[in-house]
Write a protein that holds these residues in place. Sequence first.
Motif, PDB file in Angstrom:
ATOM      1  N   ALA A 142      -6.009   4.991  -4.562  1.00  0.00           N
ATOM      2  CA  ALA A 142      -4.566   4.763  -4.452  1.00  0.00           C
ATOM      3  C   ALA A 142      -4.232   3.298  -4.212  1.00  0.00           C
ATOM      4  CB  ALA A 142      -3.994   5.635  -3.332  1.00  0.00           C
ATOM      5  N   ILE A 143      -5.081   2.614  -3.475  1.00  0.00           N
ATOM      6  CA  ILE A 143      -4.852   1.179  -3.250  1.00  0.00           C
ATOM      7  C   ILE A 143      -5.063   0.399  -4.538  1.00  0.00           C
ATOM      8  CG2 ILE A 143      -5.780  -0.881  -2.085  1.00  0.00           C
ATOM      9  CD1 ILE A 143      -6.352   1.011   0.350  1.00  0.00           C
ATOM     10  N   ALA A 144      -6.077   0.783  -5.304  1.00  0.00           N
ATOM     11  CA  ALA A 144      -6.385   0.079  -6.545  1.00  0.00           C
ATOM     12  C   ALA A 144      -5.338   0.339  -7.638  1.00  0.00           C
ATOM     13  CB  ALA A 144      -7.761   0.483  -7.055  1.00  0.00           C
ATOM     14  N   ALA A 145      -4.677   1.477  -7.549  1.00  0.00           N
ATOM     15  CA  ALA A 145      -3.724   1.851  -8.611  1.00  0.00           C
ATOM     16  C   ALA A 145      -2.430   1.086  -8.517  1.00  0.00           C
ATOM     17  CB  ALA A 145      -3.424   3.344  -8.540  1.00  0.00           C
ATOM     18  N   LEU A 198      -3.941  -0.254   9.081  1.00  0.00           N
ATOM     19  CA  LEU A 198      -2.688   0.433   8.754  1.00  0.00           C
ATOM     20  C   LEU A 198      -1.544  -0.084   9.613  1.00  0.00           C
ATOM     21  CD1 LEU A 198      -4.002   4.083   8.290  1.00  0.00           C
ATOM     22  CD2 LEU A 198      -3.120   2.550   6.507  1.00  0.00           C
ATOM     23  N   GLY A 199      -1.820  -0.372  10.871  1.00  0.00           N
ATOM     24  CA  GLY A 199      -0.795  -0.951  11.746  1.00  0.00           C
ATOM     25  C   GLY A 199      -0.342  -2.314  11.253  1.00  0.00           C
ATOM     26  N   MET A 233       0.852  -1.174   0.000  1.00  0.00           N
ATOM     27  CA  MET A 233       0.000   0.000   0.000  1.00  0.00           C
ATOM     28  C   MET A 233       0.899   1.238   0.000  1.00  0.00           C
ATOM     29  SD  MET A 233      -2.871   1.212   2.785  1.00  0.00           S
ATOM     30  CE  MET A 233      -3.534  -0.421   2.898  1.00  0.00           C
ATOM     31  N   ASN A 234       0.644   2.144  -0.939  1.00  0.00           N
ATOM     32  CA  ASN A 234       1.521   3.303  -1.072  1.00  0.00           C
ATOM     33  C   ASN A 234       1.237   4.373  -0.002  1.00  0.00           C
ATOM     34  OD1 ASN A 234      -0.591   5.005  -1.983  1.00  0.00           O
ATOM     35  ND2 ASN A 234      -0.271   4.353  -4.094  1.00  0.00           N
ATOM     36  N   ALA A 235       2.101   5.364   0.035  1.00  0.00           N
ATOM     37  CA  ALA A 235       2.026   6.402   1.073  1.00  0.00           C
ATOM     38  C   ALA A 235       0.758   7.240   0.963  1.00  0.00           C
ATOM     39  CB  ALA A 235       3.259   7.298   1.003  1.00  0.00           C
ATOM     40  N   ILE A 236       0.297   7.513  -0.253  1.00  0.00           N
ATOM     41  CA  ILE A 236      -0.932   8.307  -0.427  1.00  0.00           C
ATOM     42  C   ILE A 236      -2.123   7.569   0.174  1.00  0.00           C
ATOM     43  CG2 ILE A 236      -2.557   9.209  -2.139  1.00  0.00           C
ATOM     44  CD1 ILE A 236      -0.116   9.828  -3.904  1.00  0.00           C
ATOM     45  N   ALA A 237      -2.211   6.276  -0.092  1.00  0.00           N
ATOM     46  CA  ALA A 237      -3.304   5.474   0.464  1.00  0.00           C
ATOM     47  C   ALA A 237      -3.233   5.454   1.978  1.00  0.00           C
ATOM     48  CB  ALA A 237      -3.245   4.053  -0.094  1.00  0.00           C
ATOM     49  N   GLN A 238      -2.051   5.239   2.516  1.00  0.00           N
ATOM     50  CA  GLN A 238      -1.904   5.195   3.968  1.00  0.00           C
ATOM     51  C   GLN A 238      -2.241   6.529   4.617  1.00  0.00           C
ATOM     52  OE1 GLN A 238       1.598   3.182   5.545  1.00  0.00           O
ATOM     53  NE2 GLN A 238       1.920   2.258   3.534  1.00  0.00           N
ATOM     54  N   LEU A 239      -1.760   7.608   4.020  1.00  0.00           N
ATOM     55  CA  LEU A 239      -1.991   8.938   4.589  1.00  0.00           C
ATOM     56  C   LEU A 239      -3.470   9.313   4.537  1.00  0.00           C
ATOM     57  CD1 LEU A 239      -0.636  11.430   5.837  1.00  0.00           C
ATOM     58  CD2 LEU A 239      -0.386  12.326   3.514  1.00  0.00           C
ATOM     59  N   SER A 240      -4.107   9.122   3.373  1.00  0.00           N
ATOM     60  CA  SER A 240      -5.522   9.495   3.293  1.00  0.00           C
ATOM     61  C   SER A 240      -6.398   8.610   4.154  1.00  0.00           C
ATOM     62  CB  SER A 240      -6.045   9.526   1.869  1.00  0.00           C
ATOM     63  OG  SER A 240      -5.341   8.777   1.005  1.00  0.00           O
TER      64      SER A 240
END
Length: 132
Positions: A129-132, A68-69, A1-8
């Motif tokens: 972001a997760i799907a991308a 996320l954890g 999972m990328n940073a954008i997905a995690q942050l949002s």
Amino acid sequence: MNAIAQLSAGIAALIMLAVFPFEAFLIDRPWVQWFLGIEPHGIENVHLWSFCIGARNALAGVGTLIGLGMVRSGDTSTGTTVVVVSCLYMLIASLFMGVADALGYWRPRGGSIRGTVGASVLPAVALIAIAA
């Protein structure tokens, strides 16, 4: 999972947790009613529902943070699944706010726009972001 997905997803979860006490415990306060965009008339009749909605939103927030954890601790597949389910709940629930408004259940009518947009953007960004 990328940073954008995690942050949002993380920010959406924190917002859900921050709004929980307003919906669950402070709904009778005029400033909370203003913040949530609801009329004060008959508030005692909806406190049960606002408490339940607040609790469900808090659970979605907690679920997202747990997912996320899990992702951060190395259980990427299961953690991502938990985040996706939690974000889907947040997104779909927020869209139903808009549907309720369109059906005339929101007082004043149109009052859900700010909340619907605010509650749907971050989960939608996370899911994309997760799907991308």
